[in-house]
Structures are given as structure tokens and as C-alpha cells.
Motif scaffolding. Structure first.
Motif, short mmCIF file in Angstrom:
data_model
loop_
_atom_site.label_atom_id
_atom_site.label_comp_id
_atom_site.label_asym_id
_atom_site.label_seq_id
_atom_site.Cartn_x
_atom_site.Cartn_y
_atom_site.Cartn_z
N TYR A 1 0.83 -1.02 -0.08
CA TYR A 1 -0.17 0.02 -0.02
C TYR A 1 0.87 1.28 -0.17
O TYR A 1 0.31 2.18 -0.12
CB TYR A 1 -0.96 0.05 1.16
CG TYR A 1 -1.85 -0.82 1.28
CD1 TYR A 1 -2.97 -0.91 0.19
CD2 TYR A 1 -2.15 -2.15 2.24
CE1 TYR A 1 -4.15 -2.02 0.07
CE2 TYR A 1 -3.04 -3.00 2.46
CZ TYR A 1 -4.10 -2.84 1.16
OH TYR A 1 -5.14 -3.95 1.24
N GLY B 1 -3.85 -5.96 -0.90
CA GLY B 1 -4.09 -5.04 -1.53
C GLY B 1 -5.51 -5.26 -2.35
O GLY B 1 -5.98 -4.28 -3.01
N LEU C 1 -5.57 1.65 -4.11
CA LEU C 1 -5.62 0.59 -3.30
C LEU C 1 -6.08 1.00 -1.89
O LEU C 1 -5.87 2.30 -1.64
CB LEU C 1 -4.31 -0.29 -3.20
CG LEU C 1 -3.75 -0.85 -4.31
CD1 LEU C 1 -2.51 -1.46 -3.95
CD2 LEU C 1 -4.73 -2.04 -4.86
N PRO D 1 -5.47 1.27 1.89
CA PRO D 1 -4.39 0.88 2.83
C PRO D 1 -5.19 1.31 4.22
O PRO D 1 -4.83 0.85 5.28
CB PRO D 1 -3.34 1.88 2.62
CG PRO D 1 -3.99 2.96 1.75
CD PRO D 1 -5.06 2.28 0.99
N GLN E 1 -8.34 -1.10 6.45
CA GLN E 1 -7.68 -1.75 5.63
C GLN E 1 -8.36 -2.64 4.79
O GLN E 1 -9.26 -3.55 5.35
CB GLN E 1 -6.44 -2.36 5.96
CG GLN E 1 -5.33 -2.81 4.98
CD GLN E 1 -4.22 -3.72 5.66
OE1 GLN E 1 -4.21 -4.89 6.09
NE2 GLN E 1 -3.18 -2.91 5.61
N ALA F 1 -9.42 4.36 1.14
CA ALA F 1 -8.08 4.92 0.81
C ALA F 1 -8.39 6.28 1.09
O ALA F 1 -9.49 6.89 1.18
CB ALA F 1 -7.93 4.63 -0.54
N SER G 1 -2.78 8.38 3.60
CA SER G 1 -1.77 8.09 2.31
C SER G 1 -1.45 9.46 1.60
O SER G 1 -2.30 10.42 1.80
CB SER G 1 -2.56 7.12 1.25
OG SER G 1 -2.72 6.00 1.61
#
Length: 195
Positions: free
Chosen positions: A5, A115, A133, A135, A148, A152, A189
Motif C-alpha cells: 500500500y 491489496g 488500493l 490501505p 484496511q 483509501a 496516504s
């Protein structure tokens, strides 16, 4: 799951040049995929952390941390009738930009650590090569990771207060995207934008 990720960063780390430290995963996680959208910083050659222009932050030279406006521009570009640039305030918006940006090759049935998105409710098409993806995120003290396989969440460089900033969220159970502010101490992210 960092190699799957990429890393999750606090906002301060995102906005501090070389804040990610060292390690083989840094370039992979920060520079994994790029989607070029129109952006003209006030000085595109400057290597400064001006949040209003995105600022380079932890991004490689020639890239910057996306502003909230950059995110809106990207979403409008992938969803022609989205009108994300007109969005005011927090909330779910648009129809299918999230679905368009999600990875098409990962879906329910695979291990989230590999993922995969947990649900096929809005399975991705990855029409623009963004390859998103899920994460999830990391809490403020780093003691737990949540969502998870389901979400995202991406930082923008656009701070709203001394302790919060705008972010964009995408979920396995929705095709659109969510805009809100969050505590800058959370781990989310980041995707870098080419200048």
C-alpha cells in the motif's frame, strides 16, 4: 503491508521535505503512480513547502503534494459530470470518480493484506491508471490501523486549522468520493502531482 500500500503519513511529515526518512520503500510508496493534472504553482522551479501551491513536501523533485483544489481538478477530469470543483464543505460527492480511480485487479476474495478491496459494491475500473488500493489509516498515536481493505484516504496540502487539513476518502462500498478535514496527526496516504 507497506510494500503493498505504501506508507501512511502524518500531515506534518507529508509537508516536510524528506520527512519520510530513508528506506527503500520511500520512493515506491510516494512515487508509485502518478496522474498528471493541470497545475501551475506560483514558482514551479522553487523547492519550497508552500501549502497553497501544494509544496514539494516529501515528493520527489518536480512533483508536489496536491492541494484540495488539485484533488477537485483530478476528480472533475475523471468524472465529466462530477463538478467536484464546485463542492463546498465536507461530504460524499459525485457519482463514480472513486470507482474510476480504484484498482480493477483487486476485489473481494483476496486477502486485504495483498491489496484487495473488501467489497465489490463499486469495483474499480482503473480507467486512468491511478491504481488506487485501500490501505485504510493509522490513528494519531500509531497504535492501530483501521479500514484496511475498505478505505483509501489521501492528504491534501490544504490546512484548515493548526491541527487539521483537507483529505479525500474513497471506500469499497461507494463509487464516489468523500471530502472532509481530519486531524493532521493521523496517518493517511499521499499521491504526488507532477508540476
Amino acid at each position: 503491508t507497506c510494500n503493498v500500500y505504501g506508507a501512511l503519513y502524518t500531515w506534518e511529515t507529508v509537508m516536510s521535505e524528506n520527512g519520510a526518512g530513508t528506506g527503500d520503500w520511500v520512493e515506491t510508496s510516494v512515487a508509485k503512480n502518478y496522474v498528471t493534472i493541470e497545475k501551475t504553482p506560483s514558482d514551479p522551479t522553487a523547492n519550497v513547502n508552500n501549502a497553497e501551491d501544494g509544496g514539494r513536501g516529501i515528493c520527489l523533485a518536480g512533483y508536489h503534494v496536491p492541494t484540495d483544489q488539485d484533488w477537485a481538478n483530478l476528480l472533475d477530469n475523471v468524472e465529466s459530470n462530477g463538478s467536484y470543483t464546485a463542492q463546498v464543505g465536507p461530504g460524499w460527492f459525485g457519482a463514480d470518480a472513486g470507482k474510476i480511480l480504484k484498482s480493477a485487479s483487486t476485489y473481494v476474495g483476496a486477502d486485504p493484506a495483498d491489496g484487495s478491496w473488501a467489497l465489490t459494491t463499486s469495483q474499480g475500473t482503473d480507467a486512468f491508471g491511478f491504481g488506487m488500493l485501500p490501505p485504510g489509516s493509522r490513528d494519531s498515536d500509531g497504535s492501530s490501523f483501521v479500514d484496511q481493505g475498505n478505505k483509501a484516504l489521501f492528504w491534501s496540502s490544504s490546512a484548515t486549522t493548526a491541527s487539521s487539513a483537507w483529505f479525500r476518502q474513497f471506500a469499497s462500498y461507494y463509487a464516489n468520493s468523500y471530502r472532509n478535514t481530519n486531524r493532521r496527526s493521523l496517518g493517511l496516504s499521499v499521491r504526488c502531482v507532477k508540476n
